[in-house]
Design a protein around this motif. Structure first.
Motif, short mmCIF file in Angstrom:
data_model
loop_
_atom_site.label_atom_id
_atom_site.label_comp_id
_atom_site.label_asym_id
_atom_site.label_seq_id
_atom_site.Cartn_x
_atom_site.Cartn_y
_atom_site.Cartn_z
N LEU A 1 0.99 -5.76 3.10
CA LEU A 1 1.80 -4.87 3.77
C LEU A 1 2.04 -3.98 5.32
O LEU A 1 0.81 -3.23 5.23
N ARG B 1 11.18 0.24 4.63
CA ARG B 1 10.59 -0.91 3.67
C ARG B 1 8.99 -1.02 3.60
O ARG B 1 8.88 -1.09 4.91
N GLN C 1 7.46 -4.87 4.09
CA GLN C 1 7.18 -6.08 4.22
C GLN C 1 5.88 -6.79 4.76
O GLN C 1 4.76 -6.21 4.78
#
Length: 203
Positions: free
Chosen positions: A58, A69, A71
């Motif tokens: 990630l 965030r 991802q």
DNA sequence: GAGTAACG
DNA sequence: CGCG
């Protein structure tokens, strides 16, 4: 005599020169596959001064539309982040105090005029596992405080090969980079500072 | 919001 | 002007 906030551990010179060189070589490969790019602030789209990429399962990203965030893919290439270099897993094992493997390594590149404002690392679902930060290249002035933005802060210099661990009470400490000291290291041929931040994202 | 500027 |  100033003292580090609780839970903030500074390990000067944790990596010797040859380890630092190994790490730079590994990050060169990461950047070749997942190029550094300039992220944007949420809502305003204002670019950060730091350039970023990631490795591991990630990666931390931010842009105008999506905000902060994690991802699995590079926002520009659409490819999965490159695997985390083994040396980073070793460092994590040695200092994090966690049995689980790190899921994310954020790679921040600071040119001479780059800064990072005071912030918390709090975009992880796992807010208990420590965050491990590795400095390579030019020195910087690092600032750290407590869990509240308006609390007391202190600053100290970070040099190439230093490791900082934010764990326990220090996990949510506000921190940032006030300034880079150009030409203070010969590790990176073109100067600047690399910071590698290892994190656990999922509990 | 990991941004800036301003202030003492 | 630099620092906090």
């Amino acid at each position: 005599m100033q003292v580090l906030p609780k839970g903030v551990r500074h390990i000067p010179g944790f990596l010797d020169r040859s380890r630092q060189e190994q790490l730079v070589e590994a990050i060169r490969d990461v950047v070749a596959e997942a190029p550094l790019y300039r992220p944007e602030m949420p809502r305003t789209g204002k670019p950060l001064s730091v350039r970023m990429t990631n490795c591991g399962a990630l990666g931390w990203v931010t842009d105008r539309e999506g905000g902060y965030r994690y991802q699995a893919k590079h926002p520009q290439t659409g490819c999965p982040w490159p695997p985390m270099p083994y040396l980073l897993l070793e460092i994590w094992r040695a200092v994090s105090g966690s049995d689980k493997a790190p899921e994310a390594c954020l790679v921040n590149f600071y040119s001479a005029d780059a800064r990072m404002g005071l912030h918390q690392d709090r975009d992880e679902l796992d807010l208990e596992t420590a965050v491990v930060s590795i400095s390579l290249g030019d020195s910087c002035l690092f600032r750290v405080g407590g869990k509240s933005r308006d609390g007391q802060t202190m600053s100290f210099k970070l040099e190439s090969g230093d490791v900082v661990v934010l764990g326990g009470e220090g996990r949510l400490a506000f921190h940032g980079v006030d300034r880079i000291y150009p030409n203070t290291s010969t590790l990176l041929r073109n100067g600047g500072r690399l910071n590698l931040t290892l994190r656990r994202v999922n509990p």
